[in-house]
Design a protein around this motif. Structure first.
Motif: not given
Length: 611
Positions: A401-424
């Motif tokens: 759900x997280x990796x060195x190449x993506x945002x951490x999933x916990x931060x993705x949860x805080x920014x729910x309008x973005x899909x994985x690896x699109x938060x930047x």
């Protein structure tokens, strides 16, 4: 006589078939199907030996190329976005300074934390690149034959050993102190029944790579001119340097290794073959127990499939139980289309894949507020994966759900309008909320972890997720690990100078206990790793999902509430295997049936795992 001869021939054929079945190189290793993975980014995991911390000389050749004369090791527990005095003297821009920072994580640090990983029921490590490189991330190798000297106990002594070798001739290669410590790490991990898989970055190298440096120096006269794709040679008669070459996706810091119709050209492939042998059977005795247990192959879709087929034969010849997995990811990032990795999973290339498709499906079901997927849509997303890949490849996939190449999933949860690896990161996307997740957001993370361990695929923990770490995309998902016994500075700084609330940085014991519980449930119930999944209940209005995993060892029934409201439901006893008592492995509570019915209530973002 003829009958006897026929029987003898038949017996010989059967014997040959059995021998071939035992050694067939295209089978998926059994251990990879039951694995619980933990991914480590070495520079940021733990500083076990401060004496080897990188100096300015160790950064030479890495972006941004110019450095302050003295750069102390960055304080491990400092506010991530706060600039230290020496950083302010160099540049006031966080995203420039952060690439210069070194926190001192090393192999000794990993060794000292192996027992911590066993607490999480970890059975396999995926370690980001550890070969010699001037960068913090090591995806720009200087050489493949040695472990980075700052990960070992004697950086200067290791440097002298490099200089005594012919990098193209394996008979001249020696073992540095960092190499030997890595072999110790393998040994200590194996004693704890933990496999070790490392990053193979064989599409490109760094500008300090020994063959590329020779090419730059000698141009057309270099012995390695055919290792790279040169688009223009330097004209010595002009003051300009016209030399140009192909880099990974145009990045000149990462010169691409040359390919032909068979994949990497023969001299490059031969060199990599020697590298594979070195790390998979270090003492060359034919017993691979002292070597790594497999490879994660970087940007695998950018290297010819023909090469990976050859690569597979190399590793399986050394160790038939070796595992290989590919980073096979985006078909069209702009339109959020991920690659169907099936061509790489046909039995003659990889065993598994980094399963970012799972992360996206889970996010859209549990996290989304707008365009939230129903349980039915979530299951349909998973069925697409199960349809595309063979069941063994599904079970051996790294469900991350997280990796060195993506945002951490916990931060993705805080920014729910973005899909994985699109938060930047904030420098690229100033709208990002970089603050600490709330209790409700951590609860959503817990539920996604429950999906990780109860659905097909091997769960993978990205270091620190279990400790409650948060962060946007590169570099913010690469903060130094938060440990139980360290006192951290609060995060109060915003990289763009904006106001933010004070966030306390500390080890999240509640979340850690949840990870321990979930990974323990997974490790103690092989049915969760080895069986198919069957959906027995969906309520799209209440976001309730029920599925079971069954085999000869028994059945486990999983009930999920992916919605933000309490949800009640009633299920027939026959659906749950009859009128036997059911134990919820999450709470240890036992449940019976009322008149052949199972009545249950689920709090928002919660799960029952019934056995």
């Amino acid at each position: 006589m003829k009958q006897l001869l026929a029987i003898l021939i038949l017996l010989l054929a059967v014997s040959a078939c059995k021998k071939n079945e035992e050694s067939v190189p295209d089978r998926v290793p059994e251990w990879s199907k039951t694995a619980i993975w933990y991914q480590i980014f070495p520079e940021r995991f733990y500083n076990g030996d401060p004496s080897n911390d990188p100096k300015v000389i160790d950064r030479a050749g890495a972006w941004p190329y110019k450095y302050p004369d003295k750069i102390p090791t960055h304080p491990w527990t400092s506010d991530w976005y706060k600039l230290q005095p020496w950083e302010k003297d160099f540049s006031n821009e966080f995203y420039r300074n952060v690439q210069i920072r070194r926190y001192g994580g090393d192999l000794q640090g990993i060794i000292e934390k192996l027992d911590y990983l066993k607490e999480l029921s970890v059975t396999a490590l995926y370690i980001n690149p550890i070969f010699e490189s001037p960068s913090l991330h090591k995806y720009d190798a200087t050489m493949y034959r040695h472990i980075d000297n700052n990960f070992g106990p004697d950086p200067e002594g290791d440097r002298k050993i490099w200089e005594s070798e012919d990098p193209q001739n394996p008979t001249t290669w020696k073992w540095t102190s960092a190499d030997k410590l890595f072999l110790q790490l393998i040994q200590k991990a194996h004693k704890r029944n933990i496999k070790v898989v490392i990053d193979g970055v064989f599409n490109h190298v760094g500008r300090t790579f020994w063959a590329f440096e020779d090419l730059v120096k000698n141009q057309q006269n270099s012995k390695y001119k055919d290792w790279f794709t040169v688009t223009k040679w330097d004209n010595p008669a002009t003051p300009e340097n016209e030399f140009d070459y192909e880099g990974w996706v145009g990045v000149k810091e990462l010169p691409e290794l040359k390919e032909d119709e068979n994949g990497l050209v023969k001299p490059v492939a031969d060199h990599i073959h020697n590298i594979v042998r070195r790390w998979m059977d270090p003492n060359g005795d034919g017993n691979p127990e002292d070597g790594i247990d497999g490879w994660r192959l970087d940007v695998a879709e950018m290297v010819s499939l023909n090469f990976w087929k050859t690569f597979r034969t190399w590793i399986k010849e050394i160790n038939p139980n070796a595992y290989s997995t590919g980073e096979i990811w985006w078909e069209d990032w702009d339109h959020d289309v991920m690659i169907n990795a099936s061509p790489w999973l046909q039995g003659d290339s990889f065993d598994g894949v980094m399963n970012y498709r799972f992360a996206r499906a889970a996010k859209m079901y549990i996290v989304n507020r707008e365009n939230k997927n129903t349980p039915t849509a979530f299951i349909d997303s998973l069925k697409n994966i199960y349809h595309d890949y063979h069941p063994d490849n599904v079970r051996a996939a790294m469900n991350l759900i997280s990796s060195h190449d993506t945002e951490r999933f916990s931060t993705l949860i805080k920014n729910p309008k973005y899909n994985p690896d699109h938060l930047r990161n904030v420098g690229e996307n100033p709208e990002i909320n970089i603050e600490k997740p709330t209790d409700e957001e951590y609860q959503k993370l817990k539920l996604v972890v429950a999906l990780q361990v109860t659905l097909p695929g091997a769960p993978m923990i990205y270091y620190g997720d279990e400790a409650g770490m948060w962060g946007a995309d590169d570099p913010d998902e690469r903060k130094p690990m938060v440990w139980q016994n360290m006192k951290y500075e609060d995060e109060t700084t915003h990289p763009l100078g904006k106001h933010r609330n004070r966030d306390k940085v500390e080890f999240n014991f509640d979340l850690f206990e949840w990870y321990k519980l979930m990974m323990g449930i997974r490790s103690q119930n092989s049915v969760l790793a080895l069986s198919d999944v069957k959906v027995f209940y969906t309520d799209d209005e209440k976001y309730i999902l029920g599925y079971k995993r069954s085999d000869e060892t028994g059945s486990i029934f999983v009930l999920v509430n992916g919605g933000d409201k309490n949800a009640d439901a009633v299920i027939d006893a026959s659906t749950l295997g009859g009128n036997n008592l059911l134990t919820d492995l999450v709470t240890d509570k036992q449940y019976g049936f009322d008149a052949g019915k199972f009545n249950f209530s689920l709090a928002p973002y919660s799960v029952m795992i019934l056995k």
